[in-house]
Design a protein around this motif. Structure first.
Motif, PDB file in Angstrom:
ATOM      1  N   ASP A 103      48.064  57.857 -21.485  1.00  0.00           N
ATOM      2  CA  ASP A 103      49.026  58.683 -22.219  1.00  0.00           C
ATOM      3  C   ASP A 103      49.330  59.987 -21.492  1.00  0.00           C
ATOM      4  OD1 ASP A 103      49.107  56.754 -24.199  1.00  0.00           O
ATOM      5  OD2 ASP A 103      47.575  57.742 -25.409  1.00  0.00           O
ATOM      6  N   GLY A 104      48.506  60.355 -20.514  1.00  0.00           N
ATOM      7  CA  GLY A 104      48.829  61.529 -19.725  1.00  0.00           C
ATOM      8  C   GLY A 104      47.633  62.293 -19.212  1.00  0.00           C
ATOM      9  N   ILE A 105      47.642  62.530 -17.927  1.00  0.00           N
ATOM     10  CA  ILE A 105      46.728  63.446 -17.245  1.00  0.00           C
ATOM     11  C   ILE A 105      47.574  64.191 -16.226  1.00  0.00           C
ATOM     12  CG2 ILE A 105      44.771  63.674 -15.653  1.00  0.00           C
ATOM     13  CD1 ILE A 105      43.633  61.080 -16.769  1.00  0.00           C
ATOM     14  N   VAL A 106      47.439  65.503 -16.160  1.00  0.00           N
ATOM     15  CA  VAL A 106      48.106  66.273 -15.122  1.00  0.00           C
ATOM     16  C   VAL A 106      47.037  66.915 -14.240  1.00  0.00           C
ATOM     17  CG1 VAL A 106      50.215  66.698 -16.452  1.00  0.00           C
ATOM     18  CG2 VAL A 106      48.335  68.342 -16.573  1.00  0.00           C
ATOM     19  N   ILE A 107      47.435  67.218 -13.029  1.00  0.00           N
ATOM     20  CA  ILE A 107      46.529  67.844 -12.069  1.00  0.00           C
ATOM     21  C   ILE A 107      46.827  69.334 -12.035  1.00  0.00           C
ATOM     22  CG2 ILE A 107      45.799  67.920  -9.641  1.00  0.00           C
ATOM     23  CD1 ILE A 107      45.173  65.253 -11.106  1.00  0.00           C
ATOM     24  N   SER A 108      45.781  70.144 -12.214  1.00  0.00           N
ATOM     25  CA  SER A 108      45.987  71.592 -12.136  1.00  0.00           C
ATOM     26  C   SER A 108      45.523  72.167 -10.795  1.00  0.00           C
ATOM     27  CB  SER A 108      45.277  72.303 -13.293  1.00  0.00           C
ATOM     28  OG  SER A 108      43.879  72.152 -13.197  1.00  0.00           O
ATOM     29  N   ARG A 109      44.773  71.367 -10.021  1.00  0.00           N
ATOM     30  CA  ARG A 109      44.306  71.864  -8.716  1.00  0.00           C
ATOM     31  C   ARG A 109      43.826  70.695  -7.855  1.00  0.00           C
ATOM     32  NH1 ARG A 109      42.342  76.188  -5.993  1.00  0.00           N
ATOM     33  NH2 ARG A 109      40.440  75.944  -4.809  1.00  0.00           N
ATOM     34  N   HIS A 110      44.118  70.774  -6.557  1.00  0.00           N
ATOM     35  CA  HIS A 110      43.564  69.868  -5.548  1.00  0.00           C
ATOM     36  C   HIS A 110      42.944  70.715  -4.451  1.00  0.00           C
ATOM     37  CE1 HIS A 110      45.299  66.012  -6.713  1.00  0.00           C
ATOM     38  NE2 HIS A 110      46.535  66.453  -6.626  1.00  0.00           N
ATOM     39  N   GLU A 111      41.866  70.225  -3.877  1.00  0.00           N
ATOM     40  CA  GLU A 111      41.353  70.817  -2.638  1.00  0.00           C
ATOM     41  C   GLU A 111      40.810  69.685  -1.782  1.00  0.00           C
ATOM     42  OE1 GLU A 111      36.969  72.480  -3.351  1.00  0.00           O
ATOM     43  OE2 GLU A 111      38.426  73.416  -4.707  1.00  0.00           O
ATOM     44  N   ILE A 112      41.073  69.763  -0.481  1.00  0.00           N
ATOM     45  CA  ILE A 112      40.668  68.703   0.444  1.00  0.00           C
ATOM     46  C   ILE A 112      40.023  69.318   1.672  1.00  0.00           C
ATOM     47  CG2 ILE A 112      41.432  66.759   1.869  1.00  0.00           C
ATOM     48  CD1 ILE A 112      43.865  66.484   0.097  1.00  0.00           C
ATOM     49  N   ASP A 113      38.927  68.708   2.106  1.00  0.00           N
ATOM     50  CA  ASP A 113      38.308  69.027   3.388  1.00  0.00           C
ATOM     51  C   ASP A 113      38.494  67.811   4.279  1.00  0.00           C
ATOM     52  OD1 ASP A 113      37.287  71.565   2.615  1.00  0.00           O
ATOM     53  OD2 ASP A 113      35.602  70.587   1.631  1.00  0.00           O
ATOM     54  N   TYR A 114      39.086  68.038   5.448  1.00  0.00           N
ATOM     55  CA  TYR A 114      39.293  66.972   6.418  1.00  0.00           C
ATOM     56  C   TYR A 114      38.173  67.067   7.443  1.00  0.00           C
ATOM     57  CZ  TYR A 114      43.901  67.177   4.306  1.00  0.00           C
ATOM     58  OH  TYR A 114      44.936  67.180   3.409  1.00  0.00           O
ATOM     59  N   LEU A 115      37.351  66.028   7.544  1.00  0.00           N
ATOM     60  CA  LEU A 115      36.179  66.070   8.403  1.00  0.00           C
ATOM     61  C   LEU A 115      36.393  65.351   9.733  1.00  0.00           C
ATOM     62  CD1 LEU A 115      33.572  65.355   5.590  1.00  0.00           C
ATOM     63  CD2 LEU A 115      34.356  67.573   6.450  1.00  0.00           C
ATOM     64  N   ARG A 116      37.277  64.356   9.748  1.00  0.00           N
ATOM     65  CA  ARG A 116      37.594  63.644  10.983  1.00  0.00           C
ATOM     66  C   ARG A 116      38.895  62.871  10.782  1.00  0.00           C
ATOM     67  NH1 ARG A 116      36.228  58.189  10.640  1.00  0.00           N
ATOM     68  NH2 ARG A 116      36.027  57.882  12.862  1.00  0.00           N
ATOM     69  N   PRO A 117      39.616  62.567  11.855  1.00  0.00           N
ATOM     70  CA  PRO A 117      40.858  61.802  11.713  1.00  0.00           C
ATOM     71  C   PRO A 117      40.580  60.384  11.233  1.00  0.00           C
ATOM     72  CG  PRO A 117      40.707  62.802  13.900  1.00  0.00           C
ATOM     73  CD  PRO A 117      39.371  62.982  13.237  1.00  0.00           C
ATOM     74  N   VAL A 118      41.548  59.827  10.513  1.00  0.00           N
ATOM     75  CA  VAL A 118      41.499  58.438  10.076  1.00  0.00           C
ATOM     76  C   VAL A 118      42.661  57.724  10.755  1.00  0.00           C
ATOM     77  CG1 VAL A 118      41.726  56.871   8.105  1.00  0.00           C
ATOM     78  CG2 VAL A 118      40.418  58.998   7.877  1.00  0.00           C
ATOM     79  N   ASP A 119      42.351  56.634  11.430  1.00  0.00           N
ATOM     80  CA  ASP A 119      43.357  55.870  12.154  1.00  0.00           C
ATOM     81  C   ASP A 119      43.859  54.692  11.315  1.00  0.00           C
ATOM     82  OD1 ASP A 119      43.045  57.465  14.468  1.00  0.00           O
ATOM     83  OD2 ASP A 119      41.310  56.269  15.087  1.00  0.00           O
TER      84      ASP A 119
END
Length: 135
Positions: A53-69
């Motif tokens: 019925d509904g979920i909204v996102i109020s914040r995202h945070e991402i840590d990039y540790l290595r490339p993904v091919d």
């Protein structure tokens, strides 16, 4: 130990950047696919449909540790790192060929889409989330 919801996500050719790696913005799409699987398919399998019925996102945070091919599917593990009355935080780890490649967090707010307002988690929703809650 906290239960984790596990999702295998396909890496698509369209996810690639000019260097042949998954584009940083596409990580959000992969995390979204895993989150939707947890809150639609996983919850529905337990008889719970209210997240749909509904979920909204109020914040995202991402840590990039290595490339993904491009190539094999990636494995995404999700759990709940914080559970509040009217929000919860989903934590993720993305593994590429068994190696941790990224970590992320999303603050999710249950939302009444029909009437356009945030709402509190129901008891059934809390019961669904608790096994995944970090201790």
């Amino acid at each position: 130990m906290t239960d984790r919801f596990v999702y295998d996500a396909a890496v698509r050719w369209s996810d690639m950047d000019a260097y042949g790696h998954v584009n940083n913005a596409r990580f959000l799409t992969l995390y979204e696919e895993a989150r939707v699987a947890m809150f639609f398919l996983g919850a529905r399998a337990q008889g719970l449909t209210s997240f749909e019925d509904g979920i909204v996102i109020s914040r995202h945070e991402i840590d990039y540790l290595r490339p993904v091919d491009y190539g094999e599917d990636v494995r995404i593990e999700l759990w709940i790192s914080e559970l509040r009355a009217a929000s919860f935080t989903v934590a993720y780890e993305l593994f590429d060929d068994g190696v941790l490649a990224s970590r992320a967090r999303s603050v999710c707010v249950p939302f009444n889409l029909a009437e356009q307002f945030p709402r509190r988690l129901t008891a059934a929703e809390r019961d669904f989330l608790k096994p995944y809650q970090e201790s």
